[in-house]
Enzyme design. Structure first.
Site, PDB file in Angstrom:
ATOM      1  N   LEU A 199     -53.008  40.812 -27.805  1.00  0.00           N
ATOM      2  CA  LEU A 199     -53.849  41.737 -27.039  1.00  0.00           C
ATOM      3  C   LEU A 199     -54.878  41.000 -26.185  1.00  0.00           C
ATOM      4  O   LEU A 199     -55.401  41.553 -25.220  1.00  0.00           O
ATOM      5  CB  LEU A 199     -54.543  42.714 -27.988  1.00  0.00           C
ATOM      6  CG  LEU A 199     -55.110  43.995 -27.384  1.00  0.00           C
ATOM      7  CD1 LEU A 199     -54.071  44.725 -26.549  1.00  0.00           C
ATOM      8  CD2 LEU A 199     -55.626  44.918 -28.487  1.00  0.00           C
ATOM      9  N   GLY A 200     -55.152  39.736 -26.544  1.00  0.00           N
ATOM     10  CA  GLY A 200     -56.073  38.946 -25.736  1.00  0.00           C
ATOM     11  C   GLY A 200     -57.542  39.212 -26.016  1.00  0.00           C
ATOM     12  O   GLY A 200     -57.885  40.107 -26.799  1.00  0.00           O
TER      13      GLY A 200
ATOM     14  N   ARG B 118     -58.203  60.932 -28.251  1.00  0.00           N
ATOM     15  CA  ARG B 118     -58.935  62.100 -27.738  1.00  0.00           C
ATOM     16  C   ARG B 118     -58.750  63.293 -28.644  1.00  0.00           C
ATOM     17  O   ARG B 118     -59.318  64.353 -28.399  1.00  0.00           O
ATOM     18  CB  ARG B 118     -58.440  62.451 -26.329  1.00  0.00           C
ATOM     19  CG  ARG B 118     -58.822  61.447 -25.272  1.00  0.00           C
ATOM     20  CD  ARG B 118     -58.826  62.107 -23.913  1.00  0.00           C
ATOM     21  NE  ARG B 118     -59.138  61.152 -22.856  1.00  0.00           N
ATOM     22  CZ  ARG B 118     -58.311  60.846 -21.860  1.00  0.00           C
ATOM     23  NH1 ARG B 118     -57.125  61.429 -21.779  1.00  0.00           N
ATOM     24  NH2 ARG B 118     -58.671  59.986 -20.939  1.00  0.00           N
TER      25      ARG B 118
ATOM     26  N   ASP C   8     -67.596  52.938 -16.908  1.00  0.00           N
ATOM     27  CA  ASP C   8     -66.651  51.823 -16.973  1.00  0.00           C
ATOM     28  C   ASP C   8     -66.127  51.546 -15.564  1.00  0.00           C
ATOM     29  O   ASP C   8     -66.613  52.107 -14.582  1.00  0.00           O
ATOM     30  CB  ASP C   8     -65.516  52.139 -17.955  1.00  0.00           C
ATOM     31  CG  ASP C   8     -64.553  53.145 -17.369  1.00  0.00           C
ATOM     32  OD1 ASP C   8     -64.942  53.862 -16.427  1.00  0.00           O
ATOM     33  OD2 ASP C   8     -63.412  53.223 -17.843  1.00  0.00           O
TER      34      ASP C   8
ATOM     35  N   GLN D  50     -61.091  46.192 -20.975  1.00  0.00           N
ATOM     36  CA  GLN D  50     -60.316  45.342 -20.060  1.00  0.00           C
ATOM     37  C   GLN D  50     -58.823  45.373 -20.360  1.00  0.00           C
ATOM     38  O   GLN D  50     -58.108  44.388 -20.175  1.00  0.00           O
ATOM     39  CB  GLN D  50     -60.817  43.890 -20.139  1.00  0.00           C
ATOM     40  CG  GLN D  50     -62.235  43.731 -19.675  1.00  0.00           C
ATOM     41  CD  GLN D  50     -62.347  43.824 -18.184  1.00  0.00           C
ATOM     42  OE1 GLN D  50     -62.067  42.878 -17.471  1.00  0.00           O
ATOM     43  NE2 GLN D  50     -62.765  44.978 -17.689  1.00  0.00           N
ATOM     44  N   THR D  51     -58.365  46.479 -20.873  1.00  0.00           N
ATOM     45  CA  THR D  51     -56.974  46.562 -21.322  1.00  0.00           C
ATOM     46  C   THR D  51     -56.384  47.896 -20.918  1.00  0.00           C
ATOM     47  O   THR D  51     -57.037  48.931 -21.025  1.00  0.00           O
ATOM     48  CB  THR D  51     -56.920  46.403 -22.863  1.00  0.00           C
ATOM     49  OG1 THR D  51     -57.527  45.167 -23.223  1.00  0.00           O
ATOM     50  CG2 THR D  51     -55.486  46.429 -23.368  1.00  0.00           C
TER      51      THR D  51
ATOM     52  N   CYS E 214     -57.893  58.503  -8.817  1.00  0.00           N
ATOM     53  CA  CYS E 214     -58.619  57.593  -7.918  1.00  0.00           C
ATOM     54  C   CYS E 214     -58.334  56.152  -8.338  1.00  0.00           C
ATOM     55  O   CYS E 214     -59.221  55.406  -8.729  1.00  0.00           O
ATOM     56  CB  CYS E 214     -60.119  57.902  -7.981  1.00  0.00           C
ATOM     57  SG  CYS E 214     -61.098  57.126  -6.675  1.00  0.00           S
TER      58      CYS E 214
ATOM     59  N   CYS F 170     -65.271  63.421  -0.379  1.00  0.00           N
ATOM     60  CA  CYS F 170     -65.200  61.981  -0.683  1.00  0.00           C
ATOM     61  C   CYS F 170     -65.564  61.133   0.531  1.00  0.00           C
ATOM     62  O   CYS F 170     -64.922  61.202   1.586  1.00  0.00           O
ATOM     63  CB  CYS F 170     -63.799  61.616  -1.166  1.00  0.00           C
ATOM     64  SG  CYS F 170     -63.611  59.854  -1.556  1.00  0.00           S
TER      65      CYS F 170
ATOM     66  N   CYS G  40     -54.608  60.104  -1.844  1.00  0.00           N
ATOM     67  CA  CYS G  40     -55.781  60.933  -1.563  1.00  0.00           C
ATOM     68  C   CYS G  40     -55.409  62.303  -1.001  1.00  0.00           C
ATOM     69  O   CYS G  40     -56.241  63.218  -1.006  1.00  0.00           O
ATOM     70  CB  CYS G  40     -56.712  60.196  -0.609  1.00  0.00           C
ATOM     71  SG  CYS G  40     -57.303  58.623  -1.284  1.00  0.00           S
TER      72      CYS G  40
ATOM     73  N   GLU H  25     -62.007  52.304 -28.220  1.00  0.00           N
ATOM     74  CA  GLU H  25     -62.814  51.757 -27.131  1.00  0.00           C
ATOM     75  C   GLU H  25     -62.812  50.235 -27.125  1.00  0.00           C
ATOM     76  O   GLU H  25     -62.769  49.608 -26.065  1.00  0.00           O
ATOM     77  CB  GLU H  25     -64.248  52.289 -27.198  1.00  0.00           C
ATOM     78  CG  GLU H  25     -64.392  53.771 -26.857  1.00  0.00           C
ATOM     79  CD  GLU H  25     -63.910  54.098 -25.452  1.00  0.00           C
ATOM     80  OE1 GLU H  25     -63.913  53.194 -24.589  1.00  0.00           O
ATOM     81  OE2 GLU H  25     -63.524  55.250 -25.209  1.00  0.00           O
TER      82      GLU H  25
ATOM     83  N   TYR I  84     -71.517  50.454 -21.859  1.00  0.00           N
ATOM     84  CA  TYR I  84     -70.421  51.403 -21.691  1.00  0.00           C
ATOM     85  C   TYR I  84     -69.908  51.924 -23.031  1.00  0.00           C
ATOM     86  O   TYR I  84     -69.832  53.143 -23.254  1.00  0.00           O
ATOM     87  CB  TYR I  84     -69.244  50.783 -20.903  1.00  0.00           C
ATOM     88  CG  TYR I  84     -68.011  51.629 -21.130  1.00  0.00           C
ATOM     89  CD1 TYR I  84     -67.911  52.880 -20.538  1.00  0.00           C
ATOM     90  CD2 TYR I  84     -67.016  51.230 -22.040  1.00  0.00           C
ATOM     91  CE1 TYR I  84     -66.838  53.716 -20.806  1.00  0.00           C
ATOM     92  CE2 TYR I  84     -65.943  52.061 -22.309  1.00  0.00           C
ATOM     93  CZ  TYR I  84     -65.859  53.296 -21.692  1.00  0.00           C
ATOM     94  OH  TYR I  84     -64.823  54.129 -21.982  1.00  0.00           O
TER      95      TYR I  84
END
Length: 358
Positions: free
Chosen positions: A84-85, A29, A142, A46-47, A196, A212, A203, A41, A124
């Site tokens: 890492l798969g 970032r 995502d 999925q990681t 979230c 919400c 919450c 990215e 995405y």
DNA sequence: GAGGCGTGGCT
DNA sequence: TAGCCAAGCCT
């Protein structure tokens, strides 16, 4: 799509305010470099951040620019990716690096529409890069964003169905602000990642709980709706660690199966557990080897779990006598310890090698 | 549209 | 334990 009662609640403003106070200072970032953002990215698909971060740092050290990655051998890229798969990500990433160098002079395209044509970039990832690096006003949806939208707005359609995706996309398009869409996308993702959260979200401290849907009706546990149930396939693998003069036979996996492009041992798959060397008497390769060596069982049984498979694995150790001449098929070869170190291997194989002292 | 693809953490 | 989940994409 946006409900009437969201009029005047300053959803974006409050989300952004939360983000500015609470977001993690993640490395990717701190830059606008599309190469670095793309790299992060792909790694994070999925990681979890905690699992992917060391890989992001490693890749950037080895391949500081897209040109360095494009010049690398695929095998080295896979080796760096080891552990890492979802290894197709690494293969596609390498392919795309070469394409960006060849077709785009090393510069990533600047719109989501163009980016999504590249291998390994879906809706995405393309939107994420376009908004983070170039400020394009496209929604990056995502898993986190699906969860946040479904809970806050009460969307109960299946997020994995095409119809559901359309509904989420329509809403997301209405929510995306023209001003600083990149930060908005980051905020939605980060909000899902640390506030979230999927299980047991806190919450009470949520700054958006007053608007919400899920909080109002106690439906945090039910949202988002994901219809797909995965079936776990059970497999029985019998691996042969074939050893001669301190070298081991390795084999590259080339089929449509798991671990494509990685190296493992000679393998016999069976429908049931096989427990005796005689169970392999149908296999000519093993029979011929046993004329020149001795087989012993590695007693520990391994169960290796993948998302869709449960592997029951037994290893056999075959020690070939020093002077015996071995005729190997083209897809197998003996490798020294040092050579094996540089081969990309599944974690299971890497673990076994370590346990036998290799 | 549905199935396939890794590994590790959490409950 | 067994199952679910994690910054998805490809075929």
């Amino acid at each position: 799509m946006i409900p009437d009662h969201f009029e005047g609640v300053h959803f974006n403003k409050r989300l952004k305010s939360w983000y500015l106070k609470n977001h993690r200072p993640l490395l990717w970032r701190q830059t606008n470099d599309p190469y670095k953002i793309w790299l992060s990215e792909i790694i994070l698909q999925q990681t979890r951040v905690a699992q992917g971060t060391p890989y992001y740092e490693k890749f950037l050290l080895h391949y500081p620019t897209v040109f360095d990655l494009a010049n690398a051998d695929e095998r080295d890229v896979l080796r760096l990716w080891q552990g890492l798969g979802y290894y197709s990500r690494a293969r596609n990433m390498h392919f795309t690096a070469r394409q960006v160098v060849k077709d785009f002079d090393g510069k990533f395209p600047s719109t989501a529409a163009q980016l999504s044509k590249l291998k390994g970039l879906g809706a995405y990832t393309a939107s994420a890069i376009a908004s983070f690096a170039y400020g394009e006003a496209v929604a990056a949806i995502d898993g986190n964003v699906y969860r946040v939208m479904s809970r806050i707005f009460g969307i109960q359609s299946d997020m994995l169905s095409n119809e559901g995706k359309k509904e989420f996309a329509t809403l997301a398009k209405e929510l995306i602000p023209a001003d600083d869409p990149g930060t908005y996308n980051q905020a939605m993702i980060e909000f899902g990642a640390i506030q979230c959260v999927p299980v047991s979200p806190n919450c009470i401290i949520c700054p958006l709980n007053d608007i919400c849907f899920a909080f109002e009706f106690g439906m945090q546990k039910e949202l988002p709706v994901k219809a797909k149930k995965l079936k776990v396939k059970h497999r029985f693998l019998n691996y042969f660690v074939i050893n001669q003069n301190g070298r081991i036979i390795m084999k590259e996996r080339t089929g449509k199966d798991i671990w494509k492009g990685l190296f493992d041992f000679y393998l016999i798959e069976s429908q049931t557990p096989l427990t005796s060397p005689e169970d392999f008497s149908e296999d000519k390769f093993i029979i011929n080897l046993l004329k020149k060596g001795i087989i012993t069982e590695i007693p520990e049984l391994y169960t290796h779990r993948l998302t869709h498979q449960r592997l029951n694995v037994r290893f056999w150790w075959i020690e070939i006598s020093e002077s015996a001449a071995i005729d190997l098929p083209a897809d197998m070869a003996f490798y020294t310890r040092d050579e094996i170190e540089f081969l990309p291997k599944p974690i299971l194989i890497d673990t076994l090698l370590k346990e036998v002292g290799f």
